[in-house]
Write a protein that holds these residues in place. Structure first.
Motif, PDB file in Angstrom:
ATOM      1  N   TRP A 197      23.285   7.132  -0.052  1.00  0.00           N
ATOM      2  CA  TRP A 197      24.592   7.585  -0.517  1.00  0.00           C
ATOM      3  C   TRP A 197      25.021   6.844  -1.778  1.00  0.00           C
ATOM      4  N   LYS A 198      24.688   5.574  -1.845  1.00  0.00           N
ATOM      5  CA  LYS A 198      25.060   4.776  -3.013  1.00  0.00           C
ATOM      6  C   LYS A 198      24.379   5.309  -4.277  1.00  0.00           C
ATOM      7  N   LEU A 199      23.077   5.567  -4.188  1.00  0.00           N
ATOM      8  CA  LEU A 199      22.353   6.036  -5.366  1.00  0.00           C
ATOM      9  C   LEU A 199      22.830   7.422  -5.801  1.00  0.00           C
ATOM     10  N   GLN A 200      23.061   8.296  -4.829  1.00  0.00           N
ATOM     11  CA  GLN A 200      23.530   9.631  -5.181  1.00  0.00           C
ATOM     12  C   GLN A 200      24.887   9.567  -5.881  1.00  0.00           C
ATOM     13  N   PHE A 201      25.757   8.679  -5.416  1.00  0.00           N
ATOM     14  CA  PHE A 201      27.060   8.512  -6.059  1.00  0.00           C
ATOM     15  C   PHE A 201      26.893   8.095  -7.519  1.00  0.00           C
TER      16      PHE A 201
END
Length: 229
Positions: A197-201
């Protein structure tokens, strides 16, 4: 015929796998050459690539845009196919690319499938079937007629990251783009390293800040270095 261009930097875990796959799954009548463009690897990437006599190895300064342009400058095929080392195109990809070219679609990519079954990545890959520039990225690979590539001036070497998106942004304005509805399978290693989720954000933020013209190439690189491994 197609020139396959693969930029590499310390890809000893993947380079043998992708070259073997390409050699086993390309028609010699379609594929003229495989060019591996190294950006100064310090591991066994080049030693492994040298085991394949039919592969041409080029050396270039580090930076994927520089490497891609360098490979394109040496390419002798009329069609360029830029492929990341950790992405595996579908069987028959060379024929599918040439069919698109003959049909007047002078540039394009494949829709994407991640190795992981994580819900976020399943959602992300679903969007890549649509022919919208906001759902494009280098992991989907890129084919383009060489004459068209040259007319666009190649990749912008000011971009240390995001070079593929910047080029495709210009490409969509100038030519027809086609998304082949067969999946290219790509690694999810960056998501695993950074958190899904962090990378996609952060990817979404980079896209947004570039397209609303808040960030230029320098600011994108600073953001990337700060937030992404």
């Amino acid at each position: 015929m197609i020139s396959i261009i693969i930029p590499v930097f310390n890809e000893e875990k993947n380079i043998g796998k992708v070259i073997t796959y390409l050699l086993e799954n390309t028609n010699p009548k379609n594929c003229k050459e495989i060019l591996v463009v190294d950006g100064g690897s310090t591991d066994q990437t080049i030693s492994i690539a040298k085991e394949y006599e039919s592969v041409t190895i080029l050396q270039c300064g580090k930076g994927r845009a520089k490497q891609l342009n360098h490979g394109a400058s040496y390419a002798t095929g009329k069609v360029l196919y830029f492929l990341h080392c950790d992405s595996i195109p579908p069987k028959g990809f060379d024929g599918l690319i040439l069919d698109s070219i003959y049909d007047g679609k002078l540039s394009g990519c494949f829709k994407m499938k991640f190795e992981s079954n994580h819900l976020l990545l399943k959602i992300s890959e679903w969007f890549t079937q649509f022919n919208l520039q906001y759902f494009r990225g280098g992991d989907q690979s890129l084919f383009i007629e060489k004459e068209l590539f040259d007319s666009l001036g190649g990749f912008n070497t000011n971009f240390i990251v995001y070079e593929d998106n910047e080029f495709i942004h210009r490409l969509y304005k100038q030519a027809s783009f086609h998304v082949i509805q067969k999946p290219i399978v790509t690694s999810s290693r960056r998501y695993q390293e950074n958190g899904f989720w962090k990378l996609q954000f952060h990817f979404m933020m980079i896209h947004l800040l570039y397209h609303i013209k808040v960030y230029n190439h320098q600011e994108i690189y600073k953001y990337y270095k700060k937030n992404i491994k």
